[in-house]
Design a protein around this motif. Sequence first.
Motif, PDB file in Angstrom:
ATOM      1  N   PRO A 454     -59.873  20.171 -27.376  1.00  0.00           N
ATOM      2  CA  PRO A 454     -60.275  21.131 -28.224  1.00  0.00           C
ATOM      3  C   PRO A 454     -59.968  22.497 -27.622  1.00  0.00           C
ATOM      4  O   PRO A 454     -59.827  22.616 -26.430  1.00  0.00           O
ATOM      5  CB  PRO A 454     -61.663  20.899 -28.104  1.00  0.00           C
ATOM      6  N   ILE A 455     -59.445  23.370 -28.590  1.00  0.00           N
ATOM      7  CA  ILE A 455     -59.064  24.670 -28.033  1.00  0.00           C
ATOM      8  C   ILE A 455     -60.227  25.550 -27.495  1.00  0.00           C
ATOM      9  O   ILE A 455     -61.111  25.298 -28.222  1.00  0.00           O
ATOM     10  CB  ILE A 455     -58.201  25.222 -29.316  1.00  0.00           C
ATOM     11  N   ILE A 456     -59.758  26.235 -26.385  1.00  0.00           N
ATOM     12  CA  ILE A 456     -60.986  27.048 -26.030  1.00  0.00           C
ATOM     13  C   ILE A 456     -60.664  28.327 -26.662  1.00  0.00           C
ATOM     14  O   ILE A 456     -59.560  28.823 -26.638  1.00  0.00           O
ATOM     15  CB  ILE A 456     -60.834  27.190 -24.601  1.00  0.00           C
ATOM     16  N   THR A 457     -61.734  28.982 -26.966  1.00  0.00           N
ATOM     17  CA  THR A 457     -61.640  30.441 -28.147  1.00  0.00           C
ATOM     18  C   THR A 457     -62.364  31.364 -27.030  1.00  0.00           C
ATOM     19  O   THR A 457     -63.618  31.234 -26.869  1.00  0.00           O
ATOM     20  CB  THR A 457     -62.255  30.273 -29.394  1.00  0.00           C
ATOM     21  N   LEU A 576     -58.312  33.417 -39.356  1.00  0.00           N
ATOM     22  CA  LEU A 576     -58.353  32.954 -37.903  1.00  0.00           C
ATOM     23  C   LEU A 576     -58.189  31.651 -37.539  1.00  0.00           C
ATOM     24  O   LEU A 576     -57.211  31.247 -36.632  1.00  0.00           O
ATOM     25  CB  LEU A 576     -59.599  33.788 -37.392  1.00  0.00           C
ATOM     26  N   HIS A 577     -58.915  30.726 -38.709  1.00  0.00           N
ATOM     27  CA  HIS A 577     -58.482  29.252 -38.110  1.00  0.00           C
ATOM     28  C   HIS A 577     -57.218  28.867 -38.268  1.00  0.00           C
ATOM     29  O   HIS A 577     -56.758  27.930 -37.488  1.00  0.00           O
ATOM     30  CB  HIS A 577     -59.652  28.454 -38.957  1.00  0.00           C
ATOM     31  N   GLN A 578     -56.661  29.405 -39.157  1.00  0.00           N
ATOM     32  CA  GLN A 578     -55.088  28.636 -39.576  1.00  0.00           C
ATOM     33  C   GLN A 578     -54.269  29.103 -38.358  1.00  0.00           C
ATOM     34  O   GLN A 578     -53.580  28.215 -37.879  1.00  0.00           O
ATOM     35  CB  GLN A 578     -54.864  29.466 -40.497  1.00  0.00           C
ATOM     36  N   LEU A 579     -54.410  30.418 -37.834  1.00  0.00           N
ATOM     37  CA  LEU A 579     -53.617  30.869 -36.956  1.00  0.00           C
ATOM     38  C   LEU A 579     -53.950  29.863 -35.530  1.00  0.00           C
ATOM     39  O   LEU A 579     -53.060  29.694 -34.654  1.00  0.00           O
ATOM     40  CB  LEU A 579     -53.976  32.487 -36.678  1.00  0.00           C
ATOM     41  N   ARG A 580     -55.296  29.832 -35.249  1.00  0.00           N
ATOM     42  CA  ARG A 580     -55.734  29.129 -34.095  1.00  0.00           C
ATOM     43  C   ARG A 580     -54.840  27.648 -34.141  1.00  0.00           C
ATOM     44  O   ARG A 580     -54.641  26.912 -33.181  1.00  0.00           O
ATOM     45  CB  ARG A 580     -57.115  28.926 -33.984  1.00  0.00           C
ATOM     46  N   GLY A 581     -54.799  27.108 -35.160  1.00  0.00           N
ATOM     47  CA  GLY A 581     -54.127  25.734 -35.250  1.00  0.00           C
ATOM     48  C   GLY A 581     -52.878  25.668 -35.035  1.00  0.00           C
ATOM     49  O   GLY A 581     -52.387  24.601 -35.016  1.00  0.00           O
ATOM     50  N   ARG A 582     -52.009  26.828 -34.794  1.00  0.00           N
ATOM     51  CA  ARG A 582     -50.881  27.010 -34.262  1.00  0.00           C
ATOM     52  C   ARG A 582     -50.731  26.415 -33.063  1.00  0.00           C
ATOM     53  O   ARG A 582     -49.461  25.999 -32.532  1.00  0.00           O
ATOM     54  CB  ARG A 582     -50.337  28.252 -34.274  1.00  0.00           C
ATOM     55  N   VAL A 583     -51.811  26.520 -32.194  1.00  0.00           N
ATOM     56  CA  VAL A 583     -51.785  25.889 -30.784  1.00  0.00           C
ATOM     57  C   VAL A 583     -52.776  24.614 -30.714  1.00  0.00           C
ATOM     58  O   VAL A 583     -53.028  24.255 -31.440  1.00  0.00           O
ATOM     59  CB  VAL A 583     -52.112  26.915 -29.868  1.00  0.00           C
ATOM     60  N   GLY A 584     -52.618  23.889 -29.579  1.00  0.00           N
ATOM     61  CA  GLY A 584     -53.441  22.691 -29.284  1.00  0.00           C
ATOM     62  C   GLY A 584     -52.719  21.669 -30.155  1.00  0.00           C
ATOM     63  O   GLY A 584     -53.434  20.704 -30.561  1.00  0.00           O
ATOM     64  N   ARG A 585     -51.409  21.789 -30.173  1.00  0.00           N
ATOM     65  CA  ARG A 585     -50.622  20.675 -30.828  1.00  0.00           C
ATOM     66  C   ARG A 585     -50.236  19.645 -29.835  1.00  0.00           C
ATOM     67  O   ARG A 585     -49.342  18.749 -30.182  1.00  0.00           O
ATOM     68  CB  ARG A 585     -49.398  21.285 -31.647  1.00  0.00           C
ATOM     69  N   GLY A 586     -50.023  20.019 -28.672  1.00  0.00           N
ATOM     70  CA  GLY A 586     -49.528  18.981 -27.491  1.00  0.00           C
ATOM     71  C   GLY A 586     -50.649  18.395 -26.785  1.00  0.00           C
ATOM     72  O   GLY A 586     -51.907  18.435 -27.118  1.00  0.00           O
ATOM     73  N   GLY A 587     -50.223  18.093 -25.690  1.00  0.00           N
ATOM     74  CA  GLY A 587     -51.499  17.284 -24.687  1.00  0.00           C
ATOM     75  C   GLY A 587     -52.050  18.443 -23.759  1.00  0.00           C
ATOM     76  O   GLY A 587     -53.077  18.176 -23.100  1.00  0.00           O
ATOM     77  N   ASP A 588     -51.639  19.800 -23.588  1.00  0.00           N
ATOM     78  CA  ASP A 588     -52.215  20.502 -22.596  1.00  0.00           C
ATOM     79  C   ASP A 588     -53.278  21.527 -23.342  1.00  0.00           C
ATOM     80  O   ASP A 588     -53.292  21.489 -24.511  1.00  0.00           O
ATOM     81  CB  ASP A 588     -51.043  21.445 -22.220  1.00  0.00           C
ATOM     82  N   GLN A 589     -54.208  21.970 -22.406  1.00  0.00           N
ATOM     83  CA  GLN A 589     -55.243  22.432 -22.934  1.00  0.00           C
ATOM     84  C   GLN A 589     -54.796  23.945 -23.506  1.00  0.00           C
ATOM     85  O   GLN A 589     -53.824  24.688 -23.046  1.00  0.00           O
ATOM     86  CB  GLN A 589     -56.139  23.106 -21.739  1.00  0.00           C
ATOM     87  N   SER A 590     -55.221  24.233 -24.511  1.00  0.00           N
ATOM     88  CA  SER A 590     -54.705  25.232 -25.358  1.00  0.00           C
ATOM     89  C   SER A 590     -55.753  26.436 -25.492  1.00  0.00           C
ATOM     90  O   SER A 590     -57.020  25.964 -25.526  1.00  0.00           O
ATOM     91  CB  SER A 590     -54.226  25.103 -26.619  1.00  0.00           C
ATOM     92  N   TYR A 591     -55.221  27.650 -25.578  1.00  0.00           N
ATOM     93  CA  TYR A 591     -56.502  28.785 -25.778  1.00  0.00           C
ATOM     94  C   TYR A 591     -56.224  29.675 -26.941  1.00  0.00           C
ATOM     95  O   TYR A 591     -55.028  29.908 -27.383  1.00  0.00           O
ATOM     96  CB  TYR A 591     -56.442  29.590 -24.645  1.00  0.00           C
ATOM     97  N   CYS A 592     -57.403  30.204 -27.611  1.00  0.00           N
ATOM     98  CA  CYS A 592     -57.116  31.195 -28.773  1.00  0.00           C
ATOM     99  C   CYS A 592     -57.811  32.425 -28.274  1.00  0.00           C
ATOM    100  O   CYS A 592     -59.007  32.381 -27.979  1.00  0.00           O
ATOM    101  CB  CYS A 592     -57.683  30.653 -29.990  1.00  0.00           C
ATOM    102  N   ILE A 593     -57.208  33.423 -28.241  1.00  0.00           N
ATOM    103  CA  ILE A 593     -57.743  34.822 -27.579  1.00  0.00           C
ATOM    104  C   ILE A 593     -57.964  35.733 -28.734  1.00  0.00           C
ATOM    105  O   ILE A 593     -56.970  36.227 -29.232  1.00  0.00           O
ATOM    106  CB  ILE A 593     -56.913  35.472 -26.703  1.00  0.00           C
ATOM    107  N   LEU A 594     -59.137  36.067 -29.135  1.00  0.00           N
ATOM    108  CA  LEU A 594     -59.366  37.145 -30.268  1.00  0.00           C
ATOM    109  C   LEU A 594     -59.414  38.564 -29.559  1.00  0.00           C
ATOM    110  O   LEU A 594     -60.529  38.898 -28.882  1.00  0.00           O
ATOM    111  CB  LEU A 594     -60.725  36.663 -30.886  1.00  0.00           C
ATOM    112  N   VAL A 595     -58.633  39.446 -29.687  1.00  0.00           N
ATOM    113  CA  VAL A 595     -58.700  40.774 -29.153  1.00  0.00           C
ATOM    114  C   VAL A 595     -59.211  41.836 -30.248  1.00  0.00           C
ATOM    115  O   VAL A 595     -58.865  41.806 -31.319  1.00  0.00           O
ATOM    116  CB  VAL A 595     -57.489  41.183 -28.523  1.00  0.00           C
ATOM    117  N   THR A 596     -60.321  42.354 -29.952  1.00  0.00           N
ATOM    118  CA  THR A 596     -60.937  43.369 -30.877  1.00  0.00           C
ATOM    119  C   THR A 596     -61.246  44.672 -30.189  1.00  0.00           C
ATOM    120  O   THR A 596     -61.085  44.787 -29.070  1.00  0.00           O
ATOM    121  CB  THR A 596     -62.211  42.961 -31.612  1.00  0.00           C
TER     122      THR A 596
END
Length: 699
Positions: A454-457, A576-596
Amino acid sequence: MDWLTDITYLKGVGPKRAELLNKEIGVFTVKDLLYYFPYKYVDRSKFYTVQDLTTDLAYVQMKGEIVRIQEEGHGNRKRLIAKFYDGVGTIDLVWFQGLKWIKNAIKTGQKYVIFGKPNFFKNGIISIPHPELETLEKYEARTIRGGLQPYYSTTEKLRKSFITSRVISELVAKALEILDNIPDFMPQYLIERIGFLSLVEALKNIHFPEDTHKLRLAEFRLKFDEFFINQLSLIKQKKLRTQKIPGYIFERVGDYFNRFYHEKLTFELTGAQKRVLKEIRRDFKSGHQANRLLQGDVGSGKTIVALMSMLIALDNGYQACLMAPTEILAQQHYNNFIELLDGLDINFRLLTGSTKTRERRIIHEQLMKGELQILIGTHALIEDTVQFKKLGLAIIDEQHRFGVAQRAKLWQKGQTPPHVIVMTATPIPRTLSMTLYGDLDVSIIDEMPPGRKPIITKHVKESQRRHLYNFINKEIAKGRQVYIVYPLIKESEKLDYKNLEQGYEHIVQIFPPPKYRVGILHGQMRPEDKELEMKRFARGETQILVATTVIEVGVNVPNATVMVIESAERFGLSQLHQLRGRVGRGGDQSYCILVTKDKLSSDARKRIDTMVSTTDGFKIAEMDLRLRGPGDIFGTAQSGFPFHFRIANLSKDGAILQLARNVAEEVLREDPELSRPEHELLKREVDREIKRSPWGLIS
Ligand code: ADP
Ligand code: MG
């Protein structure tokens, strides 16, 4: 009086007011007026005394007299205070505006009914600013008083002509009084079985509720009505479609499918993928045109299912096409197919806006001859010059971007239409898909391929930006890649591009060449350049890709593990959800960073918190629906969310919708044409709805 009578003839209306009611709120007949529902009610069923007043009361009604009137303060801060005594105690009525007028209008010693919102002050004084105020005599002479009082929305023009909420309520009351008969389309047996109010009762209580219980029953009946008619018309249209429109029959699963399955597929299909393939195969054998929505979160593996369905079409001697919403995505599907179909001896090509004339000519020719088996492309696929010899299956990716008319352009009138599968990664809440796609069959891939982490956000505020760059640096050092996305919103496109370019320069300064390589991608670049940038990133030649949301849909680079979204507060949840879905597509831990920015509005805060707390697309869609409402999500102009409900609310009334759907299915099972006498009025309503439906019948 009949309820279809022109509103002009209702006592108290006349031609002038009628014109205003027509223009301003769409009320043409007495019936329209009765369906102009209040937007809120205020409880005037009881009189409060000073003793009863507590801080949790929003509005109160009181009876008493004014004992003293005084002015306080100077200049701008001048106010008028009337001491109001109700036999128990005294409170202040306060006016800050229109002092002169009020001062003349109110009298000491006169009995009044007042209504307003009490404020409590530390020194024990209770005051009501700008109360509604009416003499007791006048109050007692009114036809409508007490109980839950309806408030109707009005417009500036209506108010200027003194058609206020109260006037509307008087008109409604008059109409209800003098109507001879309100025809109820709901068959008696349903009224009894479900325990509905009759239509008359429901309309009376939606405007002038006897009590809150009756109000709830009225709302239930009227909400059900809307959903019921909507569902009956959708189900009926779907039945018409499946009965009247024949479909090609794909009997066999042959060499293409089998060779792909045994020789090319490197992984086991998920249970959900297998189930959906079965559903599609059942469509193919049914003899009717398939119209199926394939819903699955980003990365759930829709493409493989699409491809395998196409191979079945090929096995049966038909052509297939795959249409994507953007050039990048079409190109990516094409590249993907090159790999997946390698060695299977299948003729497939790519057609987009930038396809060269020579290639285009070859495509047209081969399509007509039936030599070209699979065509992948963008909107270019539905140009008139594109003619298939025997198109058996059309797959549309990310369907929410295509309108119905475009769907229908894939085949000609009178021809047997191809089977249609539309794929979407936008998780649509069940309540919405039931209305939006009520005429499609829905398959859901609700299982992710195994081994995904699961992607860490994380939420990062502007002031913590430095940590972000450290983190990016570490990931790059591990050999991973990073997306940095800037918002691009139509209204401020120029400004946004400036942000994007500045962002790019800033990133290049922090991650300078030659150690780091940064790419840039946006919608205004030439297609060749876009493709080149995308390719460089996909091959790992650039480590950071600074982009607008053009990368939102479908882009697949498994080595990219970090998605940074700049000004994340400016994006909607589903984006945001669609964009996050661009990572986490391989076997490695993926991250989504929301900058505000540091300070957020409460809605923005809720969106960010939702993203941080869940990766479940359906949960996010539900939240999105709650925060924005269906009107916004499917803005009418943009994607044609076709239904407008007066009283039913898609985000809150899911249970009623479900009930309406079940009952509609049952009624149509018993009486498919609604030709029984007890369904006569119902049929009329449904036929009217079908006529109005923007989906119409595609044939
Ligand atoms: P979607 O279009 O639904 O977003 P894709 O079809 O692009 O997802 O699939 C995402 C990735 O997962 C692709 O790299 C694909 O090859 C891979 N994939 C699909 N199905 C499976 C599966 N059953 N097992 C493992 N990997 C899969
Ligand atoms: Mg996809």
